[in-house]
Design a protein around this motif. Structure first.
Motif, PDB file in Angstrom:
ATOM      1  N   ALA A 398      15.665  29.357 -19.353  1.00 34.56           N
ATOM      2  CA  ALA A 398      16.258  28.317 -19.457  1.00 34.56           C
ATOM      3  C   ALA A 398      16.786  27.106 -18.445  1.00 34.56           C
ATOM      4  O   ALA A 398      16.945  26.302 -18.041  1.00 34.56           O
ATOM      5  CB  ALA A 398      17.720  27.716 -20.201  1.00 34.56           C
ATOM      6  N   LEU A 399      16.808  28.258 -17.296  1.00 37.18           N
ATOM      7  CA  LEU A 399      17.160  27.686 -16.173  1.00 37.18           C
ATOM      8  C   LEU A 399      16.048  27.715 -15.354  1.00 37.18           C
ATOM      9  O   LEU A 399      16.239  27.926 -13.859  1.00 37.18           O
ATOM     10  CB  LEU A 399      18.352  28.675 -15.333  1.00 37.18           C
ATOM     11  N   ASP A 400      14.780  27.840 -15.704  1.00 40.58           N
ATOM     12  CA  ASP A 400      13.168  28.031 -14.641  1.00 40.58           C
ATOM     13  C   ASP A 400      13.102  26.334 -14.385  1.00 40.58           C
ATOM     14  O   ASP A 400      12.958  25.165 -15.269  1.00 40.58           O
ATOM     15  CB  ASP A 400      12.647  28.358 -15.617  1.00 40.58           C
ATOM     16  N   LEU A 401      13.101  25.884 -13.321  1.00 42.43           N
ATOM     17  CA  LEU A 401      13.384  24.304 -12.574  1.00 42.43           C
ATOM     18  C   LEU A 401      11.610  23.942 -12.957  1.00 42.43           C
ATOM     19  O   LEU A 401      11.669  23.051 -12.963  1.00 42.43           O
ATOM     20  CB  LEU A 401      13.896  24.414 -11.872  1.00 42.43           C
ATOM     21  N   GLU A 402      11.443  24.386 -12.852  1.00 38.47           N
ATOM     22  CA  GLU A 402       9.668  24.285 -12.856  1.00 38.47           C
ATOM     23  C   GLU A 402       8.974  24.286 -13.812  1.00 38.47           C
ATOM     24  O   GLU A 402       8.299  23.325 -14.695  1.00 38.47           O
ATOM     25  CB  GLU A 402       8.653  25.453 -12.208  1.00 38.47           C
ATOM     26  N   LEU A 403       9.567  24.581 -15.320  1.00 43.38           N
ATOM     27  CA  LEU A 403       8.888  24.307 -16.402  1.00 43.38           C
ATOM     28  C   LEU A 403       9.881  22.839 -17.594  1.00 43.38           C
ATOM     29  O   LEU A 403      11.324  22.643 -16.389  1.00 43.38           O
ATOM     30  CB  LEU A 403       9.722  25.543 -17.320  1.00 43.38           C
ATOM     31  N   PRO A 404       9.168  22.223 -18.806  1.00 41.36           N
ATOM     32  CA  PRO A 404      10.494  21.395 -18.743  1.00 41.36           C
ATOM     33  C   PRO A 404      11.891  22.003 -20.038  1.00 41.36           C
ATOM     34  O   PRO A 404      11.181  23.069 -20.453  1.00 41.36           O
ATOM     35  CB  PRO A 404       9.126  21.099 -20.131  1.00 41.36           C
TER      36      PRO A 404
END
Length: 439
Positions: A398-404
């Motif tokens: 949920a904190l992956d900034l590269e994914l929507p």
């Protein structure tokens, strides 16, 4: 190559919160034979060490006198991380957030990561195809399709296991080519999701294509679902590869395209070489291919595969070595980016962790990988009912900034917590979570 199953690790010491002498022994017992103990990975340059989740500091394992220890011992750790001692001064436990692992070339590896990095090649004789058996293999394949039986003396286990999986999943043995993902937007979306993998693989594929010039071979990169993300080859080879959709957008997972080096390597999670008749589907039997999986240096997850393919008359036994080497080089590039990302978060959050004294803090990098956690984070997460192991291998998608951003990926406990961007030199390098149980 031995397969390390990271998702089965029972990290009881970390879940309890404090690393003890008994906990160290439990870890040694679990990782014995897997490359996660000093005596098994010392030859690869790994030295026993500890990582402080609060400060991001790495401590070499040392005896009480300050001399370097060849195994994990708690006695040489600084007083401010020690939780308890015996009357003779021997350290029996350290505070929560101290993780045992190893240092190699200035980077900290957890035991799981070290085990992955030192996994040894298995018996080579079972990994290589034998072109001399092409006709016998064709006969065995035809017999297998009729009654699921074949002579067991020359069908390699990796091939036989794959044929059975294909049969059980009702893969069409007469398939002439793999399906092609025709939606260009969907293909681009999958490439965006795998941006890190593509970046790490690009220089390796580029260099390999130069080496393979006019060899009638191609090199390709596929994601974990067997979708080909990139291909490098001469136009003549690509022209033949298009006949079976061995090109960008081709779908080569084992269930879809039958026994093939990409799909079977992904299914078996190990290096695979296949020659002609060893393929399950008829249309692919005039190709030979060698592939190895690419693992995430952070948690050992299979990210994809790299494959070297050509027509059967281009068979070379060393093609598998080439594919394995390419996979290791791609993993090396991924590791460099991973450790650089970790260091950026440590540098950018120094003042943050000094400024907040009463709140629990968690610092994640851009891909949602945990880098730091202060002491207050442990009890606060417990109050929130969060089942989160605070170690360098913790990850929150949920904190992956590269994914929507997706609500579906958001843990319930995280929804009401304050999240702040972590910036370094005007760039966002991660996310800080400020924990509070008062909601």
């Amino acid at each position: 190559m031995s397969t390390i199953k990271f998702d089965t690790v029972e990290d009881t010491t970390t879940k309890r919160g404090a690393l003890t002498l008994e906990g160290l022994q439990e870890e040694n017992d679990f990782y014995r034979g897997k490359g996660g103990i000093s005596e098994e990975n010392r030859a690869y340059g790994f030295k026993p060490a500890f990582y402080d989740m609060e400060s991001g500091t790495v401590y070499d394992s040392k005896f009480a006198n300050g001399h370097e220890a060849p195994m994990h011992v708690l006695d040489g750790l600084p007083n401010d991380v020690v939780a308890s001692r015996l009357s003779d001064g021997k350290v029996t436990a350290v505070r929560p957030g101290i993780i045992s692992g190893f240092v190699q070339r200035g980077h900290f590896y957890t035991r799981e990561q070290a085990a992955l990095a030192t996994a040894q090649m298995r018996d080579r004789t079972q990994m290589l195809s034998n072109p001399q058996q092409h006709n016998q293999l064709l006969a065995a394949w035809e017999k297998f399709l009729v009654d699921e039986e074949y002579p067991g003396d020359f069908i390699r286990p990796v091939v036989g296991d794959s044929w059975r999986r294909c049969y059980e999943s009702q893969t069409d043995p007469e398939l002439q080519y793999a399906p092609l993902l025709s939606d260009s937007d969907q293909l681009e979306h999958r490439r965006v999701i795998q941006a890190d993998l593509l970046k790490a693989a690009h220089p390796i594929l580029q260099r390999a294509s130069q080496v393979l010039f006019r060899t009638d071979s191609l090199i390709l990169l596929a994601d974990a679902e067997g979708l080909i993300l990139d291909v490098k080859a001469d136009e003549g080879v690509l022209s033949q590869a298009r006949d079976i959709n061995l090109v960008q957008g081709g779908v080569w997972d084992e269930k879809t395209a039958g026994t093939n080096a990409v799909g079977t390597a992904l299914a078996a999670a190990e290096p695979v070489q296949l020659y002609g008749a060893e393929h399950f589907c008829a249309g692919i039997k005039h190709w030979t291919c060698s592939a190895d999986v690419i693992r995430d240096p952070h948690d050992g997850k299979v990210l994809g595969a790299v494959d070297l393919s050509g027509l059967t008359d281009t068979y070379q036994s060393n093609a598998l070595d080439f594919a394995i080497m390419a996979a290791r080089l791609i993993e090396s590039n991924l590791a460099k980016d991973y450790f650089h990302s970790r260091q950026q978060v440590i540098e950018a959050t120094r003042t943050m962790f000094l400024g907040w004294k009463t709140e629990g803090l968690l610092a994640f990098d851009r891909r949602g990988r945990l880098v730091r956690a202060n002491q207050q984070a442990h009890p606060t997460l417990k109050l929130l009912g969060a089942d989160l192991v605070l170690s360098p291998q913790c990850r929150l998608p949920a904190l992956d900034l590269e994914l929507p951003l997706s609500k579906a990926n958001m843990p319930v406990w995280l929804e009401k917590q304050l999240t702040l961007p972590i910036e370094l030199h005007h760039n966002i390098v991660g996310t800080l979570v400020v924990l509070s149980a008062q909601h």
